[in-house]
Motif scaffolding. Structure first.
Motif, mmCIF file in Angstrom:
data_model
loop_
_atom_site.group_PDB
_atom_site.id
_atom_site.type_symbol
_atom_site.label_atom_id
_atom_site.label_comp_id
_atom_site.label_asym_id
_atom_site.label_seq_id
_atom_site.Cartn_x
_atom_site.Cartn_y
_atom_site.Cartn_z
ATOM 1 N N GLU A 19 0.690 -1.255 0.101
ATOM 2 C CA GLU A 19 -0.255 -0.026 -0.058
ATOM 3 C C GLU A 19 0.903 1.361 -0.138
ATOM 4 O O GLU A 19 0.546 2.239 -0.689
ATOM 5 N N ARG A 20 1.935 1.213 0.629
ATOM 6 C CA ARG A 20 2.943 2.335 0.776
ATOM 7 C C ARG A 20 4.071 2.482 0.103
ATOM 8 O O ARG A 20 4.607 3.394 -0.409
ATOM 9 N N ALA A 21 4.717 0.961 -0.009
ATOM 10 C CA ALA A 21 5.972 0.874 -0.842
ATOM 11 C C ALA A 21 6.106 -0.598 -1.022
ATOM 12 O O ALA A 21 5.386 -1.535 -0.403
ATOM 13 N N THR A 22 7.073 -0.901 -2.140
ATOM 14 C CA THR A 22 7.315 -2.393 -2.379
ATOM 15 C C THR A 22 8.692 -2.575 -2.432
ATOM 16 O O THR A 22 9.269 -1.911 -3.507
ATOM 17 N N LEU A 23 9.181 -3.597 -1.883
ATOM 18 C CA LEU A 23 10.775 -4.027 -2.079
ATOM 19 C C LEU A 23 10.796 -5.314 -2.980
ATOM 20 O O LEU A 23 10.030 -6.295 -2.657
ATOM 21 N N VAL A 24 11.390 -5.053 -4.362
ATOM 22 C CA VAL A 24 11.117 -6.201 -5.080
ATOM 23 C C VAL A 24 12.650 -6.570 -5.343
ATOM 24 O O VAL A 24 13.591 -5.850 -5.410
ATOM 25 N N THR A 75 19.087 -8.166 -7.340
ATOM 26 C CA THR A 75 18.829 -6.780 -7.863
ATOM 27 C C THR A 75 17.434 -6.374 -7.036
ATOM 28 O O THR A 75 16.742 -7.160 -7.085
ATOM 29 N N VAL A 76 17.695 -5.420 -6.312
ATOM 30 C CA VAL A 76 16.790 -4.908 -5.508
ATOM 31 C C VAL A 76 16.033 -3.622 -6.046
ATOM 32 O O VAL A 76 16.902 -2.581 -6.048
ATOM 33 N N LEU A 77 14.683 -3.556 -6.161
ATOM 34 C CA LEU A 77 14.125 -2.112 -6.529
ATOM 35 C C LEU A 77 13.256 -1.852 -5.326
ATOM 36 O O LEU A 77 12.608 -2.507 -4.936
ATOM 37 N N VAL A 78 13.142 -0.680 -4.997
ATOM 38 C CA VAL A 78 12.257 0.073 -4.273
ATOM 39 C C VAL A 78 11.287 0.777 -4.972
ATOM 40 O O VAL A 78 11.772 1.705 -5.571
ATOM 41 N N ARG A 84 6.002 3.017 -8.829
ATOM 42 C CA ARG A 84 7.237 3.735 -9.946
ATOM 43 C C ARG A 84 8.548 3.277 -8.927
ATOM 44 O O ARG A 84 8.796 3.297 -8.029
ATOM 45 N N ILE A 85 9.577 2.743 -9.987
ATOM 46 C CA ILE A 85 10.977 2.665 -9.235
ATOM 47 C C ILE A 85 11.601 3.845 -8.815
ATOM 48 O O ILE A 85 11.927 4.458 -9.515
ATOM 49 N N ARG A 86 11.746 3.844 -7.408
ATOM 50 C CA ARG A 86 12.405 4.992 -6.987
ATOM 51 C C ARG A 86 13.917 4.795 -6.658
ATOM 52 O O ARG A 86 14.808 5.624 -6.356
ATOM 53 N N ARG A 87 14.362 3.436 -6.128
ATOM 54 C CA ARG A 87 15.642 2.992 -5.758
ATOM 55 C C ARG A 87 16.027 1.467 -6.269
ATOM 56 O O ARG A 87 15.104 0.886 -6.535
ATOM 57 N N ALA A 104 13.763 6.574 2.618
ATOM 58 C CA ALA A 104 13.884 7.785 1.695
ATOM 59 C C ALA A 104 12.764 7.784 0.711
ATOM 60 O O ALA A 104 12.230 8.716 0.411
ATOM 61 N N VAL A 105 12.100 6.466 0.396
ATOM 62 C CA VAL A 105 11.109 6.562 -0.792
ATOM 63 C C VAL A 105 9.957 7.016 0.046
ATOM 64 O O VAL A 105 9.027 7.537 -0.354
ATOM 65 N N LEU A 106 9.687 6.425 1.332
ATOM 66 C CA LEU A 106 8.281 6.607 2.007
ATOM 67 C C LEU A 106 8.444 8.229 2.571
ATOM 68 O O LEU A 106 7.503 8.985 2.236
ATOM 69 N N LEU A 107 9.485 8.894 2.857
ATOM 70 C CA LEU A 107 9.280 10.223 3.246
ATOM 71 C C LEU A 107 9.335 11.248 2.033
ATOM 72 O O LEU A 107 8.877 12.385 2.086
ATOM 73 N N ASP A 108 9.950 10.783 0.940
ATOM 74 C CA ASP A 108 10.062 11.742 -0.377
ATOM 75 C C ASP A 108 8.646 11.692 -0.820
ATOM 76 O O ASP A 108 8.273 12.791 -1.306
ATOM 77 N N GLY A 109 8.215 10.764 -1.033
ATOM 78 C CA GLY A 109 6.577 10.641 -1.789
ATOM 79 C C GLY A 109 5.759 10.102 -0.946
ATOM 80 O O GLY A 109 4.692 10.732 -1.165
ATOM 81 N N GLY A 110 5.664 9.132 -0.139
ATOM 82 C CA GLY A 110 4.602 8.791 0.660
ATOM 83 C C GLY A 110 3.378 8.220 -0.304
ATOM 84 O O GLY A 110 3.491 8.420 -1.628
#
Length: 112
Positions: A19-24, A75-78, A84-87, A104-110
């Protein structure tokens, strides 16, 4: 935020996004660091509500691997809440680095 960054969906990954972010993690069957990375990402995801950890078998998703230019496993994507791939990082991450990238992704975009 990079508006040109690729966006991934649950259909492409074969799993629900957080819901907030995904670690792939892109992994392969005989990759020893992949197993450790899988554990690290699961632990990090469990620490934060609304975050999912998804493991993608690179060999079964060659089209996606090529499109995203995944050159090695793990390889890890956040991904942010919109997929959207942010890291991005290659190799086994330290737990602290995975937490920092997610933060960083949660604080930047949420959530949007």
């Amino acid at each position: 935020m990079d508006a040109d960054a690729p966006v991934l969906g649950a259909d492409e990954l074969g799993a629900a996004l957080g819901e907030r972010a995904t670690l792939v993690q892109f992994s392969s069957a005989f990759c020893r660091p992949c197993a450790a990375t899988r554990r690290i990402l699961a632990e990090v995801a469990a620490m934060v509500p609304g975050v999912a950890a998804v493991d993608v078998d690179a060999e079964s998703h060659l089209g996606l691997v090529r499109r995203l230019e995944i050159a090695s496993t793990p390889t890890v994507l956040v991904l942010d809440a919109d997929g959207r791939i942010r890291r991005r990082a290659a190799g086994m991450p330290r737990k602290a680095d995975a937490i920092a990238a997610l933060g960083a992704v949660l604080l930047d975009g949420g959530p949007s």
